[in-house]
Design an enzyme around this catalytic site. Sequence first.
Site, PDB file in Angstrom:
ATOM      1  N   LYS A 110       0.847  -1.196   0.000  1.00  0.00           N
ATOM      2  CA  LYS A 110       0.000   0.000   0.000  1.00  0.00           C
ATOM      3  C   LYS A 110       0.881   1.244   0.000  1.00  0.00           C
ATOM      4  CE  LYS A 110      -4.454   0.570   2.242  1.00  0.00           C
ATOM      5  NZ  LYS A 110      -5.185   0.475   3.505  1.00  0.00           N
TER       6      LYS A 110
HETATM    7  O1  G3P Z   1      -9.752   1.235   4.241  1.00  0.00           O
HETATM    8  C1  G3P Z   1      -9.478   2.496   4.682  1.00  0.00           C
HETATM    9  C2  G3P Z   1      -9.897   2.684   6.067  1.00  0.00           C
HETATM   10  O2  G3P Z   1      -9.094   1.964   6.917  1.00  0.00           O
HETATM   11  C3  G3P Z   1     -10.017   4.078   6.456  1.00  0.00           C
HETATM   12  O3  G3P Z   1     -11.235   4.172   7.023  1.00  0.00           O
HETATM   13  O4  G3P Z   1     -12.927   4.996   8.535  1.00  0.00           O
HETATM   14  O5  G3P Z   1     -10.521   5.652   8.864  1.00  0.00           O
HETATM   15  O6  G3P Z   1     -11.833   6.569   6.974  1.00  0.00           O
HETATM   16  P1  G3P Z   1     -11.642   5.423   7.898  1.00  0.00           P
END
Ligand code: G3P
Length: 282
Positions: A110
Amino acid sequence: MNFSSKIYIDGGDPAETKQADAMLKKAGYHGLDGQTTNPSLIAKRLMNNRKLTSKEAADGYRKTVEEMSNIIPDGNISIQVIGDPATLTAEDMVSQARDRIRWIPNGVIKLPCSRPGLEAAEIFCEEGPVNITLNFSQEQAAAVFAATKTHNYDVYLSPFVGRLDDKGENGMDVVANELSMYRASGDNHVQVLTASVRNIKHLLYALWLKSPVITIPFKIFSEWAKTFEVPPQDFIYDVPGLSEIPYRELTLDKNWTEYDIHHDLTDSGIAKFWEDWSSIVA
Ligand code: G3P
């Protein structure tokens, strides 16, 4: 049972991976297709009452993805590069990628959707699979397409829909626009991986759009697993209050450096990943 998208779990805890995989198998699906992780999620798992050395933290990340890899040996597991955004260069990212790809047999590296991130992706996509993270605009998707033209392995792109919603913008528009742009080009080498999924509506719309991959946090996954609902053909994604992100006519044949890849949420996302990681490392 079958879904129109591959189903990944988004998290840092292999116990969740195991549970989600078992829930899918119980429902007659072959199990999880993959896992995404990020520095914030891994830091949460490794958090201790004392700070870790950077070696201990990296070993902890490695051990975590090894466990995940054992649970879903046929899926793939995203492993993120980590570093201080003020100093982390493309060369550093490539060197981390070359090291981390050897952690497990089914890793995907990533890399952030920043200039050094895409410089690294342009090089590393010939050596191993990549997942470009913190994507917030269709123009970034055009740059990712151009930067990874010479790939020899899978290329994923992760639009973070929930974080756009948080700002009052319709994050799922970015997924729809990127899918339309890639499909119109006839070259589907970049697979849209819908991420930052915050609710069942995101998930249903991503299934309806046939986003190649959707990564789901365990909490949302568990809710969905009660029925494994799929969207009807006439599904309408109705999100009053969120402003539309319109489709843009972009050509995909430019050099990637000619696209405007800047997005404030990419910058703040990179900074937050580093902040969370630094909070556990001495
Ligand atoms: O897959 C991406 C994720 O981990 C981020 O999610 O909820 O932190 O925006 P969030």
